[in-house]
Structure formats: C-alpha cells, structure tokens
Design an enzyme around this catalytic site. Structure first.
Site, mmCIF file in Angstrom:
data_model
loop_
_atom_site.group_PDB
_atom_site.id
_atom_site.type_symbol
_atom_site.label_atom_id
_atom_site.label_comp_id
_atom_site.label_asym_id
_atom_site.label_seq_id
_atom_site.Cartn_x
_atom_site.Cartn_y
_atom_site.Cartn_z
ATOM 1 N N ILE A 1 0.884 -1.150 0.000
ATOM 2 C CA ILE A 1 0.000 0.000 0.000
ATOM 3 C C ILE A 1 0.930 1.210 0.000
ATOM 4 O O ILE A 1 1.839 1.316 0.823
ATOM 5 C CB ILE A 1 -0.960 0.000 1.215
ATOM 6 N N SER A 2 0.748 2.096 -0.962
ATOM 7 C CA SER A 2 1.716 3.163 -1.199
ATOM 8 C C SER A 2 1.808 4.119 -0.021
ATOM 9 O O SER A 2 0.862 4.312 0.752
ATOM 10 C CB SER A 2 1.342 3.958 -2.453
ATOM 11 N N GLN A 3 2.972 4.751 0.100
ATOM 12 C CA GLN A 3 3.187 5.822 1.069
ATOM 13 C C GLN A 3 2.167 6.936 0.824
ATOM 14 O O GLN A 3 1.948 7.348 -0.320
ATOM 15 C CB GLN A 3 4.600 6.361 0.890
#
Length: 207
Positions: free
Chosen positions: A54-56
């Site tokens: 899950i992206s930053q």
C-alpha cells in the site's frame, strides 16, 4: 491520527486541498490487519499480499495532485493493489476505472471498496496495455514502476490529459507527468525519485 498525517503531508509540500481532504477522510487503517493499525497513518509504504504494497501517503497525494483531477474526470488507474489510491481518486470526484494484474488482489479490493461505499469500475488484466474499452481518459495514473512508458497508455489519453507514471529500473524510478497536446505530441515533466513495486505485463516487467 488522520489529522496528524494530513499535517505531515502539508509540511512536505502537498497543498491540494481536495487531495488532503480525501486522505483525511478515508480510514486507511481498514486496509491493515489489526496488529498493524499503528502503522496505518505513518507516512510510509507497507507490505500487503502477493509481494505488493500500500503506497506511502505522500506518494499517493503527490501522484494524485499531478493528475489535476476535476469532478467527473475519467481516470484510469494502473495497479489497484489494496484499493487505497482508488478511494482517494473516487473521493475527489473521479469516474475511475482501475485495473489490477493479480486477480486475488483485485477481488479483495473490490470487496473492501464496496463495503466502504466506493464504486469504481474494476478490471482484472494487463495494466501495461491500458483499458481500451473505456478510453479515452482525462488522466492515467500508474502505481507501479515501469521500464518505459507503454505506448498504449499514451494512445488512450485525451488531448490535454496527463499520464503520471514512475519510470526507471526495478529499484528506483523518476516520476513523470506526460501531457498530450492538440497536435498529438507529448510534453514531459520529471520529478523526484520514487520506489515502486514493478509494473507487470507485456509492456512492463515480465512476470
């Protein structure tokens, strides 16, 4: 915790209020197992299933800001992943098509977003080829690192539309914003280094 995350994103230079409002509203902790809830509102990427992340939050905000989404904009997302980026796009008014290479990831995201009340169009397939069925798009966002810019994505972009894509090697990529001009030429803007999981498919990294 969400308000603290939004403050941190402001401090890092994100000023798009619609993007910040969306991130402040979406319960990111719902995408985490209970034992990892403390990580949900930290500004960092986090592993999910099948070797994906899950992206930053900063990266989500930065890419979304570059897209310049308006209410009703038709957006194609390449790489559904957990579905968090899709939530942000729908929350700010995008008519979203999101495509995921890995079927199991897509099915989990579909279930979660339905529960949350978000209803983008989900597609399972090779995102490096785009999604011709719903083209053209006002914007295309790629949430995986690509070795080159897939031509199919440029072809499916409307005049004036933006393609936001990280391009580089397996470890480090430059964020690019490509804009299609009226004469079909492409202008390119280049931004700081980022690190994404690899884009899989015929015109990405081979699986």
């Amino acid at each position: 915790m969400r308000r603290a995350l939004v403050r941190k994103l402001r401090e890092k230079g994100i000023s798009n209020e619609s993007v910040l409002d969306a991130i402040g509203k979406i319960p990111r902790h719902w995408f985490f197992d209970d034992i990892f809830v403390d990580h949900a509102y930290q500004d960092k990427a986090f592993p999910i299933a099948e070797g994906q992340t899950i992206s930053q939050p900063y990266t989500v905000a930065f890419q979304t800001d570059l897209l310049e989404v308006k209410s009703g904009s038709k957006i194609l997302e390449i790489g559904t992943g957990s579905g968090y980026q899709a939530c942000v796009l729908v929350e700010i008014g995008a008519e979203l098509v999101t495509i995921e290479y890995k079927k199991n990831l897509s099915l989990v995201a579909q279930k979660m977003l339905k529960y949350m009340g978000y209803t983008p169009k989900f597609v399972i397939g090779d995102g490096s080829l785009g999604c011709e069925k719903f083209a053209p798009y006002d914007g295309i966002i790629v949430t995986a690192g690509a070795p080159t810019v897939p031509q199919a994505l440029i072809d499916q972009l409307k005049v004036g539309g933006h393609l936001v894509i990280p391009v580089g090697d397996m470890k480090l990529q430059k964020m690019l914003r490509l804009t299609k001009q009226a004469d079909q030429s492409i202008t390119k803007e280049e931004y700081s280094n980022f690190s994404f999981v690899p884009l899989l498919g015929d015109d990405g990294w081979k699986k």
